[in-house]
Design a protein around this motif. Structure first.
Motif, PDB file in Angstrom:
ATOM      1  N   GLY A  97       8.221 -12.168  -2.949  1.00  0.00           N
ATOM      2  CA  GLY A  97       6.776 -12.570  -3.581  1.00  0.00           C
ATOM      3  C   GLY A  97       5.874 -13.155  -2.555  1.00  0.00           C
ATOM      4  N   GLN A  98       5.910 -12.929  -1.379  1.00  0.00           N
ATOM      5  CA  GLN A  98       5.253 -13.546  -0.317  1.00  0.00           C
ATOM      6  C   GLN A  98       3.523 -13.391  -0.827  1.00  0.00           C
ATOM      7  OE1 GLN A  98       4.773 -12.299   3.869  1.00  0.00           O
ATOM      8  NE2 GLN A  98       5.612 -14.456   4.315  1.00  0.00           N
ATOM      9  N   ASN A  99       3.113 -12.030  -0.637  1.00  0.00           N
ATOM     10  CA  ASN A  99       1.766 -11.557  -0.846  1.00  0.00           C
ATOM     11  C   ASN A  99       1.262 -12.328  -2.141  1.00  0.00           C
ATOM     12  OD1 ASN A  99      -0.345  -9.769   0.044  1.00  0.00           O
ATOM     13  ND2 ASN A  99      -0.476  -8.605  -1.821  1.00  0.00           N
ATOM     14  N   ALA A 100       1.841 -12.094  -3.254  1.00  0.00           N
ATOM     15  CA  ALA A 100       1.092 -12.903  -4.286  1.00  0.00           C
ATOM     16  C   ALA A 100       1.303 -14.433  -4.388  1.00  0.00           C
ATOM     17  CB  ALA A 100       2.115 -12.470  -5.552  1.00  0.00           C
ATOM     18  N   ARG A 101       2.216 -15.123  -3.757  1.00  0.00           N
ATOM     19  CA  ARG A 101       2.345 -16.272  -3.546  1.00  0.00           C
ATOM     20  C   ARG A 101       0.848 -16.917  -2.531  1.00  0.00           C
ATOM     21  NH1 ARG A 101       6.891 -16.343  -2.107  1.00  0.00           N
ATOM     22  NH2 ARG A 101       6.926 -16.760   0.063  1.00  0.00           N
ATOM     23  N   LEU A 102       0.874 -16.085  -1.473  1.00  0.00           N
ATOM     24  CA  LEU A 102      -0.275 -16.281  -0.457  1.00  0.00           C
ATOM     25  C   LEU A 102      -1.716 -16.238  -1.303  1.00  0.00           C
ATOM     26  CD1 LEU A 102       0.802 -14.822   2.794  1.00  0.00           C
ATOM     27  CD2 LEU A 102       0.435 -17.283   2.533  1.00  0.00           C
TER      28      LEU A 102
ATOM     29  N   GLU B  70       1.817 -18.757   5.734  1.00  0.00           N
ATOM     30  CA  GLU B  70       3.412 -18.889   5.842  1.00  0.00           C
ATOM     31  C   GLU B  70       3.524 -18.606   7.475  1.00  0.00           C
ATOM     32  OE1 GLU B  70       5.646 -17.053   2.835  1.00  0.00           O
ATOM     33  OE2 GLU B  70       4.697 -18.341   1.248  1.00  0.00           O
ATOM     34  N   ALA B  71       3.376 -19.589   8.038  1.00  0.00           N
ATOM     35  CA  ALA B  71       3.569 -19.512   9.632  1.00  0.00           C
ATOM     36  C   ALA B  71       4.650 -18.725  10.282  1.00  0.00           C
ATOM     37  CB  ALA B  71       3.856 -20.860  10.382  1.00  0.00           C
ATOM     38  N   GLY B  72       4.055 -17.957  10.818  1.00  0.00           N
ATOM     39  CA  GLY B  72       5.062 -16.932  11.674  1.00  0.00           C
ATOM     40  C   GLY B  72       5.173 -15.528  10.891  1.00  0.00           C
ATOM     41  N   GLU B  73       4.904 -15.544   9.637  1.00  0.00           N
ATOM     42  CA  GLU B  73       5.006 -14.296   8.821  1.00  0.00           C
ATOM     43  C   GLU B  73       3.719 -13.654   8.485  1.00  0.00           C
ATOM     44  OE1 GLU B  73       7.885 -14.801   5.639  1.00  0.00           O
ATOM     45  OE2 GLU B  73       9.138 -15.810   6.757  1.00  0.00           O
ATOM     46  N   ARG B  74       2.949 -14.316   7.633  1.00  0.00           N
ATOM     47  CA  ARG B  74       1.905 -13.742   7.029  1.00  0.00           C
ATOM     48  C   ARG B  74       0.886 -14.950   6.726  1.00  0.00           C
ATOM     49  NH1 ARG B  74       1.901  -8.536   5.583  1.00  0.00           N
ATOM     50  NH2 ARG B  74      -0.135  -7.570   5.252  1.00  0.00           N
ATOM     51  N   SER B  75      -0.420 -14.652   6.903  1.00  0.00           N
ATOM     52  CA  SER B  75      -1.449 -15.486   6.263  1.00  0.00           C
ATOM     53  C   SER B  75      -2.601 -14.509   5.535  1.00  0.00           C
ATOM     54  CB  SER B  75      -2.010 -16.330   7.444  1.00  0.00           C
ATOM     55  OG  SER B  75      -1.208 -17.067   8.224  1.00  0.00           O
ATOM     56  N   LYS B  76      -3.299 -15.357   4.905  1.00  0.00           N
ATOM     57  CA  LYS B  76      -4.500 -14.848   4.218  1.00  0.00           C
ATOM     58  C   LYS B  76      -5.969 -16.113   4.640  1.00  0.00           C
ATOM     59  CE  LYS B  76      -2.402 -12.175   0.615  1.00  0.00           C
ATOM     60  NZ  LYS B  76      -2.845 -11.017   0.860  1.00  0.00           N
ATOM     61  N   ILE B  77      -6.811 -15.260   4.609  1.00  0.00           N
ATOM     62  CA  ILE B  77      -8.163 -16.317   4.946  1.00  0.00           C
ATOM     63  C   ILE B  77      -9.214 -15.528   4.364  1.00  0.00           C
ATOM     64  CG2 ILE B  77      -8.649 -14.898   7.122  1.00  0.00           C
ATOM     65  CD1 ILE B  77      -9.777 -17.630   8.111  1.00  0.00           C
TER      66      ILE B  77
ATOM     67  N   LEU C 171      -0.717 -16.048  17.849  1.00  0.00           N
ATOM     68  CA  LEU C 171       0.480 -16.550  16.825  1.00  0.00           C
ATOM     69  C   LEU C 171       1.784 -15.686  16.671  1.00  0.00           C
ATOM     70  CD1 LEU C 171      -2.367 -17.433  13.549  1.00  0.00           C
ATOM     71  CD2 LEU C 171      -1.126 -18.963  15.540  1.00  0.00           C
ATOM     72  N   LYS C 172       1.701 -14.991  17.760  1.00  0.00           N
ATOM     73  CA  LYS C 172       3.141 -14.253  18.124  1.00  0.00           C
ATOM     74  C   LYS C 172       3.413 -13.315  17.008  1.00  0.00           C
ATOM     75  CE  LYS C 172       3.930 -16.647  21.897  1.00  0.00           C
ATOM     76  NZ  LYS C 172       2.711 -17.480  22.037  1.00  0.00           N
ATOM     77  N   GLY C 173       2.414 -12.279  16.558  1.00  0.00           N
ATOM     78  CA  GLY C 173       2.483 -11.331  15.706  1.00  0.00           C
ATOM     79  C   GLY C 173       2.462 -11.699  14.390  1.00  0.00           C
ATOM     80  N   GLU C 174       2.008 -12.857  13.898  1.00  0.00           N
ATOM     81  CA  GLU C 174       1.594 -13.064  12.518  1.00  0.00           C
ATOM     82  C   GLU C 174       0.894 -12.382  11.871  1.00  0.00           C
ATOM     83  OE1 GLU C 174       0.032 -17.063  10.146  1.00  0.00           O
ATOM     84  OE2 GLU C 174       1.494 -17.485  11.755  1.00  0.00           O
TER      85      GLU C 174
END
Length: 387
Positions: free
Chosen positions: A321-326, A228-235, A265-268
């Motif tokens: 719900g971002q963490n669960a969604r990612l 979710e660009a600009g906020e959080r990512s998982k890899i 990514l400016k703090g993502e």
């Protein structure tokens, strides 16, 4: 046209990679059209350009017939034999009809054709160069923007970044240097169109390939990316060689590798997860930075039920719900999260039940031990402690 023009075509052939013969044939076809338009002629004509001297001649082509119905297209057998006794019926006679001032028309036409062909060739070269860069990243310079696009100079071409491909936490100024992911390369009548993105998950993948040598050389493999660009990512990452720590490789010494990507990514925020073929471990790791007590898998519905400590529930679910969604996007599994208390009430979990090994403790990021997952939040806090 003259010999100098022919020499110029040779130079164009060498510099632009355009076959001289292709240009000459195109000029001949264009001159036929120009002749008919400027001299109001409906004749069947052929234009011939001398390949050495550059001289141009126009020939009217007439069919040899017994009786002439259209003198512009036909010639009698008797008249044809006056030109050459060997002519027979159904042969084609060519008679030179080059106008006196045809050179001026020829020069203008040749210039237009050459310009067009050079432009087409350059567009073709640019397209060929960039079609191989599709799904790759390039560094460009922001030129301008309007209500639809950011226009980014990639050197040979100006790329377009649509509004929905721009990161919400970024503002773009003239002459800013940015890395962007090439999503599509298209041929258009105006030349190749390059579409780029700063929000595509592929950008994150390519950045890790640039920063992590183990990924570039294949020792560590990126299995999946959710963003979710600009906020959080998982890899999620994996290493076939058990002696290689895939998560630690991506984090780098003192978190430098992942921090470089975060800065780009400016703090993502980025969660790096160890991939596992066991869905219980994989889902548990994907919910990082939350701790997991138990994971139950429903293979038929491709769903998992996850139990977390009460104080970790909001962290596991994440903001909106971002963490669960990612985590669900990353693993491809639906995830139903329940707190420890709720699970006990439903009979899904008993207090004091031994902590499962679905999510192994990865410990302090400062250690050299292998760990299952980490987040840039952890990197930042560790760096603060070091300072």
């Amino acid at each position: 046209m003259n010999s100098e023009f022919m020499e110029a075509l040779v130079t164009i052939e060498k510099d632009k990679g355009i076959d001289k013969e292709v240009i000459l044939e195109a000029i001949e076809q264009a001159l036929i059209t120009g002749y008919k338009r400027n001299f109001n002629s409906a004749q069947n004509v052929r234009v011939d350009i001398d390949r050495e001297l550059g001289t141009i001649r126009v020939f009217a082509r007439k069919d040899v017939v017994e009786e002439v119905f259209d003198a512009r297209l036909e010639i009698s057998l008797e008249e044809a034999k006056k030109i050459n006794p060997l002519y027979e019926l159904d042969d084609v006679v060519e008679i030179e009809v080059t106008p006196r001032d045809f050179g001026r028309i020829a020069a203008q036409t040749a210039k237009q054709v050459v310009t067009q062909r050079v432009r087409e060739a350059e567009r073709g070269i640019i397209y060929s160069d960039f079609i191989d860069r599709e799904e790759d990243i390039m560094t460009g310079i922001v030129q301008r923007q309007d209500h639809r696009y950011i226009y980014v100079d990639l050197g040979k071409v100006e790329a377009l970044m649509p509004i929905n491909e721009q990161m919400p936490n970024e503002s773009y100024q003239h002459n800013d240097r940015i890395k962007a992911y090439i999503t599509k390369v298209e041929k258009t009548t105006k030349g190749p169109q390059i579409l780029i993105s700063r929000t595509h998950p592929g950008l994150l993948k390519r950045l890790f390939e640039l920063e992590v040598p183990e990924i570039y050389d294949g020792a560590v493999e990126i299995k999946s990316v959710s963003r979710e660009a600009g906020e959080r990512s998982k890899i999620s990452v994996y290493a076939e060689n058990e002696e290689i720590d895939p998560v630690g490789s991506c984090v780098g010494p003192r978190g430098q590798r992942v921090q470089t990507i975060v800065n780009e990514l400016k703090g993502e925020k980025i969660d790096i997860v160890r991939w596992s073929e066991d869905p219980k471990k994989y889902v548990a790791n994907a919910l990082s930075p939350s701790k997991v007590l138990k994971v139950t898998v429903n293979e038929e519905e491709k769903m998992t039920q996850v139990i977390v400590p009460d104080y970790q529930l909001s962290l596991a679910i994440g903001k909106r719900g971002q963490n669960a969604r990612l985590a669900a996007k990353l693993t491809g599994w639906k995830i139903d999260i329940k707190s420890e208390t709720e699970a006990e009430e439903l009979g899904l979990y008993q207090a004091g039940e031994e902590l499962s090994d679905e999510q192994e403790d990865w410990g302090d990021i400062a250690t050299d031990d292998n760990f299952e997952s980490t987040s840039t939040d952890d990197v930042a806090s560790w760096l603060d402690e070091e300072e």
